[in-house]
Design a protein around this motif. Structure first.
Motif, PDB file in Angstrom:
ATOM      1  N   GLU A 512       0.867  -1.171   0.000  1.00 19.04           N
ATOM      2  CA  GLU A 512       0.000   0.000   0.000  1.00 19.04           C
ATOM      3  C   GLU A 512       0.906   1.223   0.000  1.00 19.04           C
ATOM      4  O   GLU A 512       1.874   1.283   0.750  1.00 19.04           O
ATOM      5  CB  GLU A 512      -0.885  -0.008   1.246  1.00 19.04           C
ATOM      6  N   LEU A 513       0.608   2.187  -0.872  1.00 21.47           N
ATOM      7  CA  LEU A 513       1.441   3.384  -0.943  1.00 21.47           C
ATOM      8  C   LEU A 513       1.411   4.131   0.386  1.00 21.47           C
ATOM      9  O   LEU A 513       0.342   4.311   0.978  1.00 21.47           O
ATOM     10  CB  LEU A 513       0.957   4.299  -2.063  1.00 21.47           C
ATOM     11  N   PRO A 514       2.570   4.591   0.868  1.00 20.07           N
ATOM     12  CA  PRO A 514       2.636   5.263   2.172  1.00 20.07           C
ATOM     13  C   PRO A 514       2.327   6.751   2.095  1.00 20.07           C
ATOM     14  O   PRO A 514       2.711   7.502   2.986  1.00 20.07           O
ATOM     15  CB  PRO A 514       4.078   5.018   2.603  1.00 20.07           C
ATOM     16  N   PHE A 515       1.691   7.192   1.031  1.00 18.47           N
ATOM     17  CA  PHE A 515       1.230   8.575   0.948  1.00 18.47           C
ATOM     18  C   PHE A 515       0.008   8.593   0.037  1.00 18.47           C
ATOM     19  O   PHE A 515      -0.227   7.675  -0.750  1.00 18.47           O
ATOM     20  CB  PHE A 515       2.323   9.522   0.435  1.00 18.47           C
ATOM     21  N   SER A 516      -0.780   9.636   0.151  1.00 14.62           N
ATOM     22  CA  SER A 516      -2.059   9.723  -0.547  1.00 14.62           C
ATOM     23  C   SER A 516      -1.879  10.198  -1.989  1.00 14.62           C
ATOM     24  O   SER A 516      -1.312  11.266  -2.231  1.00 14.62           O
ATOM     25  CB  SER A 516      -2.990  10.677   0.200  1.00 14.62           C
ATOM     26  N   LEU A 517      -2.374   9.404  -2.931  1.00 16.94           N
ATOM     27  CA  LEU A 517      -2.353   9.840  -4.331  1.00 16.94           C
ATOM     28  C   LEU A 517      -3.285  11.027  -4.540  1.00 16.94           C
ATOM     29  O   LEU A 517      -3.036  11.883  -5.401  1.00 16.94           O
ATOM     30  CB  LEU A 517      -2.741   8.679  -5.248  1.00 16.94           C
ATOM     31  N   ASP A 518      -4.373  11.076  -3.763  1.00 19.43           N
ATOM     32  CA  ASP A 518      -5.276  12.229  -3.868  1.00 19.43           C
ATOM     33  C   ASP A 518      -4.554  13.515  -3.471  1.00 19.43           C
ATOM     34  O   ASP A 518      -4.701  14.557  -4.120  1.00 19.43           O
ATOM     35  CB  ASP A 518      -6.493  12.022  -2.962  1.00 19.43           C
ATOM     36  N   GLU A 519      -3.764  13.452  -2.379  1.00 14.99           N
ATOM     37  CA  GLU A 519      -3.009  14.626  -1.941  1.00 14.99           C
ATOM     38  C   GLU A 519      -1.980  15.026  -2.985  1.00 14.99           C
ATOM     39  O   GLU A 519      -1.790  16.211  -3.271  1.00 14.99           O
ATOM     40  CB  GLU A 519      -2.309  14.334  -0.608  1.00 14.99           C
ATOM     41  N   PHE A 520      -1.294  14.026  -3.574  1.00 13.68           N
ATOM     42  CA  PHE A 520      -0.296  14.338  -4.611  1.00 13.68           C
ATOM     43  C   PHE A 520      -0.972  15.017  -5.794  1.00 13.68           C
ATOM     44  O   PHE A 520      -0.475  16.023  -6.316  1.00 13.68           O
ATOM     45  CB  PHE A 520       0.423  13.065  -5.060  1.00 13.68           C
ATOM     46  N   GLU A 522      -3.794  16.660  -5.883  1.00 15.52           N
ATOM     47  CA  GLU A 522      -4.306  17.988  -5.547  1.00 15.52           C
ATOM     48  C   GLU A 522      -3.191  19.027  -5.526  1.00 15.52           C
ATOM     49  O   GLU A 522      -3.368  20.150  -6.009  1.00 15.52           O
ATOM     50  CB  GLU A 522      -4.999  17.938  -4.184  1.00 15.52           C
ATOM     51  N   ARG A 523      -2.019  18.657  -4.990  1.00 11.89           N
ATOM     52  CA  ARG A 523      -0.935  19.637  -4.846  1.00 11.89           C
ATOM     53  C   ARG A 523      -0.098  19.796  -6.115  1.00 11.89           C
ATOM     54  O   ARG A 523       0.383  20.896  -6.400  1.00 11.89           O
ATOM     55  CB  ARG A 523      -0.025  19.239  -3.687  1.00 11.89           C
ATOM     56  N   PHE A 524       0.089  18.688  -6.875  1.00 10.46           N
ATOM     57  CA  PHE A 524       1.056  18.751  -7.987  1.00 10.46           C
ATOM     58  C   PHE A 524       0.475  18.353  -9.341  1.00 10.46           C
ATOM     59  O   PHE A 524       1.184  18.385 -10.342  1.00 10.46           O
ATOM     60  CB  PHE A 524       2.244  17.829  -7.674  1.00 10.46           C
ATOM     61  N   GLY A 525      -0.792  17.958  -9.366  1.00  8.07           N
ATOM     62  CA  GLY A 525      -1.363  17.394 -10.590  1.00  8.07           C
ATOM     63  C   GLY A 525      -1.309  18.298 -11.800  1.00  8.07           C
ATOM     64  O   GLY A 525      -1.257  17.815 -12.942  1.00  8.07           O
ATOM     65  N   ILE A 544      -3.791   1.667  -9.407  1.00  7.22           N
ATOM     66  CA  ILE A 544      -3.766   3.131  -9.589  1.00  7.22           C
ATOM     67  C   ILE A 544      -4.907   3.583 -10.496  1.00  7.22           C
ATOM     68  O   ILE A 544      -4.845   4.669 -11.070  1.00  7.22           O
ATOM     69  CB  ILE A 544      -2.411   3.596 -10.167  1.00  7.22           C
ATOM     70  N   SER A 545      -5.932   2.747 -10.613  1.00 10.91           N
ATOM     71  CA  SER A 545      -7.075   3.140 -11.434  1.00 10.91           C
ATOM     72  C   SER A 545      -7.709   4.403 -10.858  1.00 10.91           C
ATOM     73  O   SER A 545      -7.830   4.568  -9.641  1.00 10.91           O
ATOM     74  CB  SER A 545      -8.101   2.008 -11.488  1.00 10.91           C
ATOM     75  N   GLY A 546      -8.102   5.304 -11.749  1.00  9.07           N
ATOM     76  CA  GLY A 546      -8.659   6.586 -11.329  1.00  9.07           C
ATOM     77  C   GLY A 546      -7.647   7.703 -11.299  1.00  9.07           C
ATOM     78  O   GLY A 546      -8.016   8.861 -11.072  1.00  9.07           O
ATOM     79  N   TYR A 547      -6.366   7.372 -11.502  1.00  7.18           N
ATOM     80  CA  TYR A 547      -5.309   8.389 -11.461  1.00  7.18           C
ATOM     81  C   TYR A 547      -4.584   8.491 -12.814  1.00  7.18           C
ATOM     82  O   TYR A 547      -3.433   8.899 -12.877  1.00  7.18           O
ATOM     83  CB  TYR A 547      -4.310   8.073 -10.352  1.00  7.18           C
ATOM     84  N   GLU A 548      -5.273   8.101 -13.866  1.00  4.43           N
ATOM     85  CA  GLU A 548      -4.684   8.143 -15.197  1.00  4.43           C
ATOM     86  C   GLU A 548      -4.251   9.569 -15.545  1.00  4.43           C
ATOM     87  O   GLU A 548      -4.945  10.538 -15.230  1.00  4.43           O
ATOM     88  CB  GLU A 548      -5.697   7.639 -16.240  1.00  4.43           C
ATOM     89  N   GLY A 549      -3.087   9.668 -16.167  1.00  2.50           N
ATOM     90  CA  GLY A 549      -2.561  10.970 -16.556  1.00  2.50           C
ATOM     91  C   GLY A 549      -1.765  11.655 -15.471  1.00  2.50           C
ATOM     92  O   GLY A 549      -1.060  12.621 -15.747  1.00  2.50           O
ATOM     93  N   VAL A 550      -1.887  11.174 -14.232  1.00  4.63           N
ATOM     94  CA  VAL A 550      -1.135  11.753 -13.115  1.00  4.63           C
ATOM     95  C   VAL A 550      -0.148  10.739 -12.542  1.00  4.63           C
ATOM     96  O   VAL A 550       0.975  11.092 -12.184  1.00  4.63           O
ATOM     97  CB  VAL A 550      -2.095  12.235 -11.996  1.00  4.63           C
ATOM     98  N   VAL A 551      -0.560   9.483 -12.457  1.00  2.61           N
ATOM     99  CA  VAL A 551       0.279   8.421 -11.903  1.00  2.61           C
ATOM    100  C   VAL A 551       0.538   7.376 -12.975  1.00  2.61           C
ATOM    101  O   VAL A 551      -0.400   6.908 -13.635  1.00  2.61           O
ATOM    102  CB  VAL A 551      -0.385   7.771 -10.672  1.00  2.61           C
ATOM    103  N   LEU A 624       6.897  15.103   3.590  1.00  2.00           N
ATOM    104  CA  LEU A 624       7.302  14.602   2.270  1.00  2.00           C
ATOM    105  C   LEU A 624       6.786  15.511   1.164  1.00  2.00           C
ATOM    106  O   LEU A 624       7.544  15.924   0.271  1.00  2.00           O
ATOM    107  CB  LEU A 624       6.778  13.175   2.082  1.00  2.00           C
ATOM    108  N   LEU A 625       5.498  15.831   1.188  1.00  2.00           N
ATOM    109  CA  LEU A 625       4.915  16.632   0.116  1.00  2.00           C
ATOM    110  C   LEU A 625       5.485  18.050   0.113  1.00  2.00           C
ATOM    111  O   LEU A 625       5.684  18.639  -0.958  1.00  2.00           O
ATOM    112  CB  LEU A 625       3.396  16.653   0.257  1.00  2.00           C
TER     113      LEU A 625
END
Length: 674
Positions: A512-520, A522-525, A544-551, A624-625
């Protein structure tokens, strides 16, 4: 004369160590035990406090005395020596160990354990600065229609007050408590939650609430080891399914859902058939292994034409330094015979790229290996592969050592082997290598000690890194287009190490990723994308479904150097990838979200992780962020003194010609032998 640590007792907040003495002359009046800290060479001497018999004595120590302030040092490893100061005998005898202790918590942030090193010598290990927010349990199981937890009920031999087990539904911001009772075993508690009490269709986390020294605490329940051997699934009487899972940070998650229906269970029958097929495949593998051993024993004559065998990661890839050497070799000396040793899954890649190959563990593979002139590999061949005396075996290895290797791993806990056997096999294999490639003096020293290696070392840098030094900006643009990465965005590469405790059961791994993809996002997308490079064992556990184009998940991309080149910065933890990424002089961040647990429970490090890294350490997700945001604004580390000191130590000798130097070495061997 011998002294053996044979027991450990807790007496009035002190630790009483029992030693068995063999052939130690009496009288015992002046006996003492000296503790020597391995890293700092500090020493403390404790007198013998009790003589039980002519063969058994005891010393009493205060474990708090075995930690001190030393530039942030948080781990202390003490060797024990029996100190003889008698009329006719003087000297030190290193204490052996037949006793291994569980961790004993001294405070909320420190504990000790008694272990033994690779030679069976006693070590008293002190650990400090651990997370105050974690509570490490001994076991967790689903059985008898209950969720059962076993853990410590005492802190430094004092009872922990008012302990309760808590389930928290973080999404709904709700929690529920259950009482904790003491067990018959001194110092342990048991807690049980009836499975019927669990809320339907929820995912919850476990916590412990208690009172310590008047302070009310809420600590996250963690299990440092894997869940292997625990009962992690149960179906309740009301036909509900309960599952225990470990999070990335070793926390425990409890899931409650509807159990599979009969049609769903029937749909899983093909999986069971697949299991039977896998069993048959395993039996066939054993038969084939017996056949391989027989074929290697037959002996073969070498090919008339120089023939070079390449293999990467045991045939799983066509990649890394062997591939870099192969590509240059085919350009400079196409008249030689080149063959790749591969698993069947690489067959399509080789055919599409015109790469000659032989499938591992076939008769042709045995014949080709035995008749060739050179083997070039970045990992070990099986021990049963016979190396003829006319073969030159060049080992490129696959990384600059960060974590302990080979003989330097003091306690090996792998199934099917012991520390002594593992070390013996490592030395036996390493000394089949005629030459070993090293990227720097640091690695050379470690390779000598960790591998017990006595043959030639080629300190020329890793051939795989030639690409990092020789690539142009146009090459980077072409790579981004090939990988589908937007040209107008920064690229953040996340490449963590594989953790031994991510093993769940045979063939299954958790992550499980140790940080939020939603947070990433939102801040850097708008300005950056995230590239993931996970270990091959856990790459299939990632969604990583739902994060296409960002992850972007490039865990299975064969050449990690491509990912280095397209990335503006690297995030890692304990993986040695940062040694290679440093060639690019781009920012590196370290996110060791389970540092103390990983370092204490798994393997040690050669470098001082808190001092010697070429980048900043993030201790939580918010930090980290914030650091990602800062480092994306400083893409060139050439002006950073600490980074460049690291660069000169580990990267400076690689001039982009490593592959050529290996090719020249092989050609010299061919000319010498012809």
């Amino acid at each position: 004369m011998r002294a053996i640590l044979s027991g450990l007792h807790h007496k009035k907040n002190k630790q009483e160590l029992e030693l068995e003495l063999i052939d130690v002359p009496e009288p015992f009046d002046d006996l003492a035990v000296t503790f020597l800290e391995k890293q700092t060479q500090a020493s403390i001497t404790f007198p013998i406090s009790k003589v039980v018999s002519a063969e058994v004595v005891r010393i009493r120590v205060d474990a708090n005395d075995l930690q001190f302030s030393q530039e942030g040092q948080s781990e202390f490893s003490w060797e024990l020596y029996l100190n003889l100061q008698q009329q006719h005998t003087r000297g030190l005898i290193q204490v052996e160990s037949e006793y291994l202790s569980d961790r004993h918590q001294l405070s909320l942030t420190s504990f000790y354990q008694v272990n033994s090193d690779a030679n069976g010598m006693a070590l008293f290990n002190m650990h400090t600065q651990q997370a105050k927010s974690d509570f490490t349990i001994n076991a967790i199981n689903l059985q008898n229609d209950q969720l059962q937890v076993i853990g410590r009920s005492r802190l430094n031999n004092q009872p922990i007050e008012n302990q309760r087990l808590v389930l928290k539904n973080t999404q709904q911001d709700s929690s529920a408590e259950w009482p904790i009772t003491k067990m018959g075993i001194h110092g342990l508690f048991t807690a049980a939650i009836p499975l019927s009490d669990l809320a339907a269709n929820t995912t919850q986390q476990l916590f412990i609430r208690s009172t310590v020294d008047g302070e009310d605490l809420e600590q996250r329940v963690v299990l440092a080891k894997s869940l292997a051997g625990q009962v992690t699934q149960a179906i309740t009487g009301s036909h509900r399914l309960v599952i225990l899972e470990k999070r990335y940070d070793n926390g425990i998650r409890v899931q409650e859902t509807a159990a599979p229906t009969l049609p769903q269970r029937l749909a899983n029958i093909p999986g069971k058939v697949g299991g039977a097929t896998r069993l048959l495949s395993m039996l066939m593998d054993k038969v084939n292994l017996f056949r391989m051993r027989r074929l290697f024993k037959r002996g073969h004559r070498p090919y008339d034409q120089p023939t070079i065998i390449f293999e990467s990661f045991g045939g799983r890839q066509v990649s890394d330094s062997p591939y870099a050497i192969y590509q240059l070799f085919t350009q400079l000396y196409p008249g030689f015979n080149f063959v790749w040793s591969i698993d069947r899954v690489q067959k399509k890649f080789c055919k599409e790229n015109g790469i000659p190959f032989v499938i591992r563990r076939t008769s042709k593979w045995v014949r080709t290996l035995e008749k060739s002139s050179f083997w070039i590999s970045n990992a070990r061949f099986p021990s049963w592969v016979r190396k003829p005396n006319y073969v030159t075996y060049i080992q490129t290895w696959h990384g600059t050592p960060l974590k302990k290797l080979g003989l330097d791993i003091e306690n090996v806990s792998m199934p099917g082997t012991t520390t002594a056997k593992y070390h013996a096999n490592f030395v036996r294999e390493a000394n089949r290598w005629d030459a070993l490639v090293s990227p720097n003096d640091y690695s050379t020293k470690i390779f000598r000690s960790a591998f017990g290696f006595n043959n030639q070392i080629l300190k020329v840098g890793y051939p795989r890194n030639d690409e990092l030094i020789n690539s142009t900006p146009d090459d980077v643009v072409a790579l981004k287009e090939q990988l589908g990465i937007p040209l107008d965005k920064k690229v953040v590469l996340y490449a963590p190490t594989y953790r031994d405790n991510q093993f769940a059961e045979k063939g299954k791994y958790t992550f499980e990723l140790p940080f939020s993809l939603d947070e990433f996002r939102e801040r850097f997308g708008q300005d950056a994308v995230l590239v993931l490079r996970m270990h091959y064992l856990i790459s299939n556990a990632l969604d990583i479904s739902g994060y296409e184009g960002v992850v972007f998940d490039f865990s299975n991309h064969p050449n990690i150097s491509d990912l280095y080149l397209v990335s503006d910065m690297l995030i890692t933890d304990y993986s040695s990838v940062f040694f290679d990424f440093a060639y690019l002089k781009r920012p590196i961040l370290f996110y060791p979200y389970d540092y103390h647990m990983y370092k204490d429970e798994l393997r040690g490090f050669y470098l001082d992780y808190e001092k010697d890294l070429p980048g900043e350490i993030a201790h939580d997700e918010n930090q980290l962020l914030d650091l990602v945001a800062a480092k994306l604004q400083t893409p060139d580390m050439s002006g950073d003194t600490k980074f460049m000191d690291f660069y000169r130590r580990f990267c400076a000798i690689d001039d982009g010609l490593s592959s050529l130097k290996i090719v020249n070495y092989v050609v010299q061997q061919i000319e010498k032998n012809s």
